[in-house]
Write an enzyme that holds these catalytic residues in place. Sequence first.
Site, PDB file in Angstrom:
ATOM      1  N   HIS A 113      74.588  21.440  42.934  1.00 35.41           N
ATOM      2  CA  HIS A 113      75.126  20.246  42.288  1.00 35.41           C
ATOM      3  C   HIS A 113      74.605  19.025  43.027  1.00 35.41           C
ATOM      4  O   HIS A 113      74.248  19.093  44.212  1.00 35.41           O
ATOM      5  CB  HIS A 113      76.655  20.237  42.355  1.00 35.41           C
ATOM      6  CG  HIS A 113      77.310  21.218  41.432  1.00 35.41           C
ATOM      7  ND1 HIS A 113      77.061  21.261  40.077  1.00 35.41           N
ATOM      8  CD2 HIS A 113      78.226  22.202  41.665  1.00 35.41           C
ATOM      9  CE1 HIS A 113      77.791  22.216  39.520  1.00 35.41           C
ATOM     10  NE2 HIS A 113      78.502  22.801  40.457  1.00 35.41           N
ATOM     11  N   CYS A 168      71.805  17.595  39.463  1.00 36.70           N
ATOM     12  CA  CYS A 168      72.018  16.325  38.777  1.00 36.70           C
ATOM     13  C   CYS A 168      71.673  15.178  39.717  1.00 36.70           C
ATOM     14  O   CYS A 168      71.750  15.296  40.937  1.00 36.70           O
ATOM     15  CB  CYS A 168      73.476  16.182  38.341  1.00 36.70           C
ATOM     16  SG  CYS A 168      73.850  16.906  36.736  1.00 36.70           S
TER      17      CYS A 168
END
Length: 312
Positions: free
Chosen positions: A153, A196
């Site tokens: 992430h 991301c």
Amino acid sequence: MEKNGNTEHLQYENGNSVTTNCSTQTTQFDGLIGSHQPSHDTADAFGSLFKSASRPGYGISSTDKDAWYYNMHHKHRGKAIIFNHENFQVRDLKSRAGTGLDCINLEVSLKNLGFDVTPYVDLTLDELDKKLDYWAKEDYTNYDCLLMAVLSHGEQGIIYAKDGAYKPEDNLWGRFTGDKCITLAGKPKLFFIQACQGDRLDGGVQLRTQVDGSSSFKIPVYADFLIAYSTIPGFYSWRNTQKGSWFMQALCDAFNKYGYQLDLLTILTFVNRQVATDYESNVPGAVQMHQQKQIPCITSMLTRLVKFEKKN
């Protein structure tokens, strides 16, 4: 996503998820004061100047100063380090289903290119720091290059380890600059980040096709890096929980097909195209997330072309 109508589970790399019924696989001119002014260089910045840490002696370049290609004929191809993060102890970060397949596929593709691959799973910040410190002190004299991949992430400017966030420019490639890792000076240092970089979405735009030696030389300490992100700053990065992330799917496919045929930047251009054109989110139950696109982002400080050659 494949055009098979099967229900698939998509996630974007900030921990949220959606379930889909998938139909398409798929993200100054400076005025002269006088004609006899002496020529000199100046920096386009205000503020204090800083210097990189000095290091005694010289790094040894195995590539001629004016060569077009990096020397990829050392005894070993290179070390490839994969940091795969699936489970987290950080609030609101969900597990990254499908990243195990990304890791396996990437490991296979890199081994086929001759890399010595070392994968790590779910390291804490402290564990990650120790592993990076270890690899930064390694002797790469007999290696063509270094490759590092992080699957996790992220948000803009940070990546998550199992128990917290870190800045990649300090913790990852910042440790392998030419002044700190002298045996990698002048050699390719390749970083691939699947994460991301923010929470913006890319809805895309519809297009219609119209046509069917002995001298020494000095280099910057940040020369010879390549950093490839799965998405551009500020945007989501998508991952399929059964097939893996769009970026890693396309990257492994390109390595497998063209790894020994084309130079790396050309390969990554094909990866950009594949992710941009072949992938699209299909989330009819969540209008904001439906039919979203993604484009990888490549930052190159390479000074030559990288082309993998088969080892004898």
